[in-house]
Design a protein around this motif. Structure first.
Motif, mmCIF file in Angstrom:
data_model
loop_
_atom_site.group_PDB
_atom_site.id
_atom_site.type_symbol
_atom_site.label_atom_id
_atom_site.label_comp_id
_atom_site.label_asym_id
_atom_site.label_seq_id
_atom_site.Cartn_x
_atom_site.Cartn_y
_atom_site.Cartn_z
ATOM 1 N N MET A 1 48.742 69.254 60.328
ATOM 2 C CA MET A 1 47.456 69.517 60.971
ATOM 3 C C MET A 1 46.465 70.032 59.930
ATOM 4 S SD MET A 1 47.199 71.396 64.633
ATOM 5 C CE MET A 1 48.916 71.009 64.930
ATOM 6 N N ASN A 2 45.193 69.714 60.101
ATOM 7 C CA ASN A 2 44.224 70.097 59.076
ATOM 8 C C ASN A 2 43.790 71.549 59.155
ATOM 9 O OD1 ASN A 2 44.273 67.536 58.054
ATOM 10 N ND2 ASN A 2 42.591 66.817 59.344
ATOM 11 N N GLY A 3 44.046 72.179 60.279
ATOM 12 C CA GLY A 3 43.753 73.597 60.392
ATOM 13 C C GLY A 3 42.372 73.936 60.888
ATOM 14 N N SER A 4 41.582 72.918 61.319
ATOM 15 C CA SER A 4 40.244 73.233 61.822
ATOM 16 C C SER A 4 40.275 73.714 63.273
ATOM 17 C CB SER A 4 39.321 72.028 61.691
ATOM 18 O OG SER A 4 39.845 70.953 62.430
ATOM 19 N N ALA A 5 41.377 73.576 63.913
ATOM 20 C CA ALA A 5 41.522 74.116 65.266
ATOM 21 C C ALA A 5 42.933 74.660 65.381
ATOM 22 C CB ALA A 5 41.325 73.016 66.299
ATOM 23 N N THR A 6 43.095 75.677 66.216
ATOM 24 C CA THR A 6 44.465 76.156 66.390
ATOM 25 C C THR A 6 45.233 75.083 67.144
ATOM 26 O OG1 THR A 6 43.963 77.202 68.480
ATOM 27 C CG2 THR A 6 43.697 78.551 66.512
ATOM 28 N N ALA A 7 46.514 75.019 66.862
ATOM 29 C CA ALA A 7 47.318 73.940 67.416
ATOM 30 C C ALA A 7 47.242 73.916 68.933
ATOM 31 C CB ALA A 7 48.755 74.102 66.941
ATOM 32 N N ILE A 8 47.406 75.067 69.551
ATOM 33 C CA ILE A 8 47.488 75.047 71.011
ATOM 34 C C ILE A 8 46.160 74.637 71.629
ATOM 35 C CG2 ILE A 8 46.956 77.498 71.399
ATOM 36 C CD1 ILE A 8 49.645 75.447 73.233
ATOM 37 N N ASP A 9 45.050 75.058 71.029
ATOM 38 C CA ASP A 9 43.750 74.640 71.564
ATOM 39 C C ASP A 9 43.565 73.134 71.443
ATOM 40 O OD1 ASP A 9 43.082 77.172 72.307
ATOM 41 O OD2 ASP A 9 41.938 77.627 70.495
ATOM 42 N N LEU A 10 43.959 72.613 70.292
ATOM 43 C CA LEU A 10 43.850 71.158 70.104
ATOM 44 C C LEU A 10 44.724 70.424 71.116
ATOM 45 C CD1 LEU A 10 43.003 68.634 68.461
ATOM 46 C CD2 LEU A 10 45.024 69.038 67.036
ATOM 47 N N ARG A 12 45.776 71.423 74.024
ATOM 48 C CA ARG A 12 45.215 71.512 75.386
ATOM 49 C C ARG A 12 44.049 70.532 75.548
ATOM 50 N NH1 ARG A 12 44.869 78.068 75.404
ATOM 51 N NH2 ARG A 12 47.046 78.520 75.879
ATOM 52 N N GLU A 13 43.244 70.449 74.498
ATOM 53 C CA GLU A 13 42.090 69.548 74.572
ATOM 54 C C GLU A 13 42.556 68.093 74.659
ATOM 55 O OE1 GLU A 13 39.241 70.377 71.504
ATOM 56 O OE2 GLU A 13 37.887 68.797 72.211
ATOM 57 N N ARG A 15 45.195 67.021 76.134
ATOM 58 C CA ARG A 15 45.615 66.759 77.518
ATOM 59 C C ARG A 15 44.388 66.489 78.399
ATOM 60 N NH1 ARG A 15 47.082 71.585 81.385
ATOM 61 N NH2 ARG A 15 47.107 70.507 83.360
ATOM 62 N N VAL A 16 43.391 67.350 78.273
ATOM 63 C CA VAL A 16 42.191 67.183 79.098
ATOM 64 C C VAL A 16 41.491 65.873 78.738
ATOM 65 C CG1 VAL A 16 39.929 68.157 79.641
ATOM 66 C CG2 VAL A 16 41.903 69.665 79.422
ATOM 67 N N THR A 17 41.465 65.550 77.443
ATOM 68 C CA THR A 17 40.802 64.313 77.014
ATOM 69 C C THR A 17 41.525 63.092 77.574
ATOM 70 O OG1 THR A 17 40.069 65.408 75.001
ATOM 71 C CG2 THR A 17 40.031 63.001 74.997
ATOM 72 N N ALA A 18 42.852 63.123 77.563
ATOM 73 C CA ALA A 18 43.618 62.001 78.115
ATOM 74 C C ALA A 18 43.343 61.866 79.602
ATOM 75 C CB ALA A 18 45.113 62.199 77.860
ATOM 76 N N PHE A 19 43.205 62.996 80.274
ATOM 77 C CA PHE A 19 42.920 62.953 81.715
ATOM 78 C C PHE A 19 41.516 62.398 81.978
ATOM 79 C CE2 PHE A 19 41.041 65.075 85.454
ATOM 80 C CZ PHE A 19 41.868 64.573 86.431
ATOM 81 N N GLU A 20 40.571 62.887 81.221
ATOM 82 C CA GLU A 20 39.174 62.510 81.488
ATOM 83 C C GLU A 20 38.789 61.167 80.872
ATOM 84 O OE1 GLU A 20 37.079 65.857 79.844
ATOM 85 O OE2 GLU A 20 36.762 66.704 81.840
ATOM 86 N N ARG A 87 54.008 64.621 67.315
ATOM 87 C CA ARG A 87 54.705 64.154 68.517
ATOM 88 C C ARG A 87 54.534 65.161 69.662
ATOM 89 N NH1 ARG A 87 58.710 63.148 64.521
ATOM 90 N NH2 ARG A 87 60.238 64.541 65.498
ATOM 91 N N VAL A 88 54.479 66.444 69.332
ATOM 92 C CA VAL A 88 54.189 67.447 70.371
ATOM 93 C C VAL A 88 52.792 67.193 70.945
ATOM 94 C CG1 VAL A 88 53.740 69.902 70.780
ATOM 95 C CG2 VAL A 88 55.770 69.199 69.485
ATOM 96 N N GLY A 89 51.849 66.884 70.050
ATOM 97 C CA GLY A 89 50.489 66.585 70.514
ATOM 98 C C GLY A 89 50.457 65.372 71.425
ATOM 99 N N VAL A 90 51.242 64.346 71.085
ATOM 100 C CA VAL A 90 51.279 63.150 71.935
ATOM 101 C C VAL A 90 51.901 63.501 73.294
ATOM 102 C CG1 VAL A 90 52.162 60.794 72.176
ATOM 103 C CG2 VAL A 90 51.346 61.586 69.953
ATOM 104 N N ALA A 91 52.866 64.416 73.295
ATOM 105 C CA ALA A 91 53.447 64.834 74.581
ATOM 106 C C ALA A 91 52.360 65.441 75.467
ATOM 107 C CB ALA A 91 54.582 65.834 74.354
ATOM 108 N N TRP A 92 51.489 66.268 74.886
ATOM 109 C CA TRP A 92 50.363 66.822 75.663
ATOM 110 C C TRP A 92 49.465 65.695 76.172
ATOM 111 C CZ3 TRP A 92 49.012 71.779 77.142
ATOM 112 C CH2 TRP A 92 49.766 72.830 76.584
ATOM 113 N N ALA A 93 49.193 64.711 75.299
ATOM 114 C CA ALA A 93 48.333 63.586 75.713
ATOM 115 C C ALA A 93 49.004 62.797 76.831
ATOM 116 C CB ALA A 93 48.048 62.691 74.517
#
Lengths: 203, 390
Positions: A1-10, A12-13, A15-20, A87-93
């Protein structure tokens, strides 16, 4: 990760982006915070929106999976999967995508009627909706926990899969026809193959 | 939660008490030890959990920090761990009554003082009576009636499956004002044991015997005006809405107790069966994962309550998941221990019996599923920290 956002915030976003906005937008967002080769998944496979594929050296397109918002391209590489955080991020997506499919399903059930009742009002149907929410809730609660290396990943995968299949069944036979619903569901299923948090059978 | 009050630190500290709880579990279950005697023999710090600090001069110490167990996210860890020792004794603890929570938030100073002094100094029990023989806990069908005659308020009706009922010195009764219907005519009144017309009869249950389930009968019981809780309080804190809010807040605790019993059964199998077939080992592995999943969901629901954003749907999901887990683990544990396991492993038999009881606490699973669906469909499942737009 590039570090411009905390992992959990990214996450969560995502997940919301995939939904919306759908899976493509969520994977674009995720990729913006990861090194170019991160999307290499199990078996050296990649499944991303086509523009992201150009970032991965030697990726050979082997398939395409339409969704309701675009297309995910499947490709093969000679690289090995290495980025569990991706892969954790994709699980959120995927969770967001299942929720998107679920919303389409429940909107549909609210329009349909059995006798004088909206299908969504039937207790058995509502109980099944409750099961979708519970399965996704457990997956989210686990992914929210600190120490992501300790996630019981196969449980997370099972809960997302259970929610997907239950939501998919809400479409009845229409979900079996090759159309938007089955496209969305199959894209999520293949994504879960390529980007399962941990591969089954690994020791 | 301070740095010293992490779930892991609380769990480690409470584990010592869980071992104590285990020592009397079977004897209490078999009726060889009186529940009341066992409770009163426990150290004061464990009998005073969750009391407001002004009533608790012997708080549990974790490191150098006192812990009063005032947060739901602390409480669920305590409940899980103590239930791992013995869920029956956990439910027998005087502070485990729902009445305590309601009195703290809705009662006037006199009732509050009497309640907490009795709890802190004499370990007095209280009951919270909601369920009725023919209507379950559906508040809208409730028949217990509060009416007014020339001499004041009168309570009539019957409640069933009420914890601590026969051993309590006082308790709260959920009832309907005569002549009302719908959600706004519901009240909560305080009744003292020994009041003329009030009778409490113990019910025999197959497990969770420490809960002291009872049937309560009210035959023209006189109620003072100042024993009606929340007079003057907003509707959201009274009657049906107040009770629903309370259940939303406390349902994760039921899940935590079920989880504790699931862990006890899991640990029992591990202790008794050092080697398992690969297939059975896989079963155990899945249970270990589900234990982690259930705990995460309970913690999420508890956090939402502590952030003052309780989600009924999330709380229901936490309970539903834990109840399904304890059902599966205890049944599978009996299978893994082999034929006649119920007879040869009385503790496991007790765990199985205890496990069955959680289904009936604060709404059965099919009702929880409806609640979850309602929250999910109206985008109220997640109240914190994540959520989806409507």
């Amino acid at each position: 990760m590039n570090g411009s956002a905390t992992a959990i915030d990214l996450y969560r976003e995502c997940r919301v982006t995939a939904f919306e906005g759908g899976l493509e937008a969520a994977l674009d967002l995720l990729a913006s915070e990861f090194p170019p080769a991160s999307p290499v998944g199990h078996g050296g496979r990649v499944m991303v929106p086509e523009p992201l594929l150009a970032r991965i050296d030697g990726a050979r397109v082997s398939g395409a999976y339409p969704t309701d918002t675009g297309t995910l391209v499947l490709a093969e590489t000679d690289l090995s999967a290495s980025d569990r955080d991706w892969r954790v991020g994709v699980a959120w997506a995927r969770i967001g995508a299942v929720e998107r499919l679920g919303r389409r399903a429940t909107d549909r059930l609210a329009r349909r009627r059995i006798g004088n009742s909206a299908t969504i009002a039937l207790p058995l149907v509502r109980a099944a909706v409750g099961d979708v929410a519970t399965a996704l809730g457990q997956a989210v609660a686990l992914l929210e926990c600190p120490a992501p290396q300790e996630h019981p990943s196969s449980l997370i995968e099972r809960e997302i899969g259970l929610a997907l299949r239950t939501a998919w069944r809400f479409f009845g036979a229409s979900g079996y026809v090759v159309d938007t619903t089955s496209h969305m569901a199959q894209a999520i299923e293949v994504l879960s193959d390529v980007y399962a948090i941990d591969a089954g059978g690994e020791r | 939660m301070t740095a010293e009050h992490t779930p892991e630190a609380i769990r480690a500290r409470i584990a010592e008490y869980a071992e104590e709880f285990r020592k009397t579990a079977l004897a209490m279950h078999e009726g060889e030890l009186a529940v009341e005697d066992v409770v009163r023999s426990l150290a004061p710090e464990i009998r005073r959990f969750s009391l407001p600090p002004e009533y608790n001069d012997t708080p549990l110490m974790i490191g150098s920090e006192p812990m009063y167990v005032r947060r739901i996210s602390e409480s669920v860890v305590v409940q899980e761990e103590l239930s791992r020792g013995d869920a029956g004794l956990m439910l027998a603890m005087p502070w485990a009554s729902l009445a305590t929570f309601i009195i703290e938030h809705n009662a006037g100073p006199a009732i509050r003082e009497a309640h907490f002094t009795g709890l802190a100094e004499r370990s007095e029990w209280t009951f919270f009576a909601v369920t009725e023989p023919e209507h379950g806990s559906d508040p809208l069908s409730m028949k217990t009636t509060l009416s007014r005659d020339g001499d004041g308020l009168v309570l009539n009706g019957t409640k069933r499956y009420v914890g601590h009922g026969f051993r309590a010195s006082a308790g709260l009764v959920f009832c309907r004002k005569e002549g009302t219907s719908g959600p706004m005519g519901l009240e909560t009144v305080r009744i003292e044991a020994g009041t003329p017309g009030f009778a409490a009869v113990p019910l025999q249950t197959i497990g969770l015997r420490g809960a002291g389930l009872s049937e309560l009968r009210f035959d023209n019981v006189r109620v003072r005006d100042d024993e009606v809780l929340g007079n003057g309080a907003p509707a959201t804190r009274r009657g049906l809405l107040g009770a629903a809010r309370t259940f939303d807040m406390l349902r994760p605790g039921v899940g935590a107790m079920a989880l504790g019993v699931a862990r006890a059964a899991y640990d029992y199998v591990r202790a008794e069966r050092r080697t398992l077939s690969a297939a059975d080992e896989a079963v155990m592995h899945r249970f270990a994962e589900r234990i982690a999943g259930s705990r995460a969901l309970i913690a999420a629901a508890a956090r939402a309550v502590d952030l003052r954003k309780p989600s009924g749907a999330l709380s229901s999901a936490a309970k539903l998941t834990a109840v399904r887990l304890v059902e599966d683990v205890t049944l599978e544990a009996l299978r893994l221990l082999g034929p006649c396991a119920r007879l040869e492993h009385p503790l496991l038999d007790k765990l199985r019996r205890d496990a069955q009881g959680f289904e009936f606490m604060e709404g059965m699973s099919d009702i929880q599923r409806q609640t979850i669906a309602q929250g999910y469909l109206t985008n109220r499942f997640w109240t914190a920290p994540t959520g989806l737009p409507a």
